[in-house]
Design a protein around this motif. Structure first.
Motif, PDB file in Angstrom:
ATOM      1  N   PHE A 145       0.853  -1.186   0.000  1.00 11.52           N
ATOM      2  CA  PHE A 145       0.000   0.000   0.000  1.00 11.52           C
ATOM      3  C   PHE A 145       0.892   1.241   0.000  1.00 11.52           C
ATOM      4  O   PHE A 145       2.106   1.144   0.207  1.00 11.52           O
ATOM      5  CB  PHE A 145      -0.958   0.006   1.214  1.00 11.52           C
ATOM      6  N   LEU A 146       0.297   2.377  -0.231  1.00 11.76           N
ATOM      7  CA  LEU A 146       1.051   3.635  -0.276  1.00 11.76           C
ATOM      8  C   LEU A 146       1.584   4.000   1.110  1.00 11.76           C
ATOM      9  O   LEU A 146       0.919   3.763   2.119  1.00 11.76           O
ATOM     10  CB  LEU A 146       0.155   4.765  -0.789  1.00 11.76           C
TER      11      LEU A 146
ATOM     12  N   GLU B  28      -3.507   4.168   1.127  1.00 11.77           N
ATOM     13  CA  GLU B  28      -2.726   3.890   2.330  1.00 11.77           C
ATOM     14  C   GLU B  28      -3.338   2.702   3.068  1.00 11.77           C
ATOM     15  O   GLU B  28      -4.426   2.232   2.712  1.00 11.77           O
ATOM     16  CB  GLU B  28      -2.660   5.140   3.211  1.00 11.77           C
ATOM     17  N   TYR B  29      -2.655   2.251   4.117  1.00  7.09           N
ATOM     18  CA  TYR B  29      -3.125   1.081   4.855  1.00  7.09           C
ATOM     19  C   TYR B  29      -4.532   1.302   5.388  1.00  7.09           C
ATOM     20  O   TYR B  29      -4.823   2.313   6.009  1.00  7.09           O
ATOM     21  CB  TYR B  29      -2.176   0.763   6.015  1.00  7.09           C
ATOM     22  N   ASP B  30      -5.395   0.324   5.127  1.00  5.88           N
ATOM     23  CA  ASP B  30      -6.735   0.383   5.706  1.00  5.88           C
ATOM     24  C   ASP B  30      -7.284  -0.992   6.084  1.00  5.88           C
ATOM     25  O   ASP B  30      -8.366  -1.088   6.638  1.00  5.88           O
ATOM     26  CB  ASP B  30      -7.721   1.129   4.792  1.00  5.88           C
ATOM     27  N   SER B  31      -6.516  -2.052   5.780  1.00 11.40           N
ATOM     28  CA  SER B  31      -7.025  -3.386   6.075  1.00 11.40           C
ATOM     29  C   SER B  31      -5.906  -4.429   6.010  1.00 11.40           C
ATOM     30  O   SER B  31      -5.049  -4.362   5.132  1.00 11.40           O
ATOM     31  CB  SER B  31      -8.099  -3.741   5.045  1.00 11.40           C
TER      32      SER B  31
ATOM     33  N   LYS C 185      -2.544  -9.745   2.479  1.00 11.99           N
ATOM     34  CA  LYS C 185      -2.919 -10.982   1.777  1.00 11.99           C
ATOM     35  C   LYS C 185      -2.868 -10.753   0.266  1.00 11.99           C
ATOM     36  O   LYS C 185      -2.366 -11.591  -0.482  1.00 11.99           O
ATOM     37  CB  LYS C 185      -4.318 -11.415   2.213  1.00 11.99           C
ATOM     38  N   GLN C 186      -3.376  -9.607  -0.174  1.00 15.15           N
ATOM     39  CA  GLN C 186      -3.331  -9.263  -1.605  1.00 15.15           C
ATOM     40  C   GLN C 186      -1.890  -9.128  -2.081  1.00 15.15           C
ATOM     41  O   GLN C 186      -1.547  -9.552  -3.186  1.00 15.15           O
ATOM     42  CB  GLN C 186      -4.102  -7.966  -1.864  1.00 15.15           C
ATOM     43  N   LYS C 187      -1.048  -8.541  -1.232  1.00 18.26           N
ATOM     44  CA  LYS C 187       0.381  -8.400  -1.578  1.00 18.26           C
ATOM     45  C   LYS C 187       1.009  -9.762  -1.780  1.00 18.26           C
ATOM     46  O   LYS C 187       1.695 -10.004  -2.774  1.00 18.26           O
ATOM     47  CB  LYS C 187       1.120  -7.637  -0.477  1.00 18.26           C
TER      48      LYS C 187
END
Length: 186
Positions: free
Chosen positions: A80-81, A112-115, A120-122
């Protein structure tokens, strides 16, 4: 294998809090030995997500290897950003230096980070975009690398996908080799 994801423990999972810790030198040496083997078989890209610890140390190794293997490229695909926004200033500077030297930098999630789902997506993205995984992980010491390993194993069940680990026994061998070399026993 043309594209290799490299990951492993975060520095705090290893109890390493300084870049000049002797353990970092041995970890880098173990990564280097593995990467040279893959380079001789045609490796072109190393992918990391830019997390503190094994991944950024692997980036340092790639930069050193590029002197001998200029065809080797480094991609940093962050989950994420602004993943470094909560890191201390020294770690942010180190991270920014690594980013500035990389051949390709992007964020998988454009926010940015939110979850926790972003991690997991990364993991899925890194496995999908690579031909194999080099992971510094020992199944006897639990840690965050297990999630990436699980993702890689799922892919491996469906398609040829190389998974290679560096465990603590491997690191001990590197320590012994380097100690012998530095003490000039031969």
């Amino acid at each position: 294998m043309k594209v290799l994801t490299v990951s492993g423990y975060k520095s705090h999972e290893l109890g390493v809090f300084k870049q000049d810790d002797k353990a970092v030198e041995y970890i880098k040496k173990a990564i280097e030995k593995s990467l040279i083997g893959y380079l001789e078989e045609g490796l072109e890209w190393v992918i990391i997500s830019g997390q503190m610890g094994v991944e950024l140390w692997a980036a340092d190794v790639v930069f050193e290897l590029q002197l001998q293997y200029p065809e080797l490229k480094l991609a940093i695909l962050t989950p994420f950003l602004n993943q470094e926004s909560k890191w201390n200033e020294k770690n942010q500077e180190y991270y920014e230096f690594i980013l500035s030297q990389a051949d390709f930098v992007d964020s998988i999630s454009k926010r940015e980070y939110d979850s926790p789902l972003q991690f997991k997506q990364k993991n899925q993205f890194l496995v999908d975009k690579s031909d194999g995984l080099l992971l510094l992980y020992d199944e006897e010491k639990d840690g965050t690398p297990k999630f990436l390993l699980e993702t890689a194993r799922k892919k491996q069940q469906l398609t040829p996908y190389m998974i290679s680990t560096i465990n603590f026994l491997d690191l001990q061998s590197v320590v012994e080799e380097e100690t012998m070399k530095n003490n000039d026993f031969w």
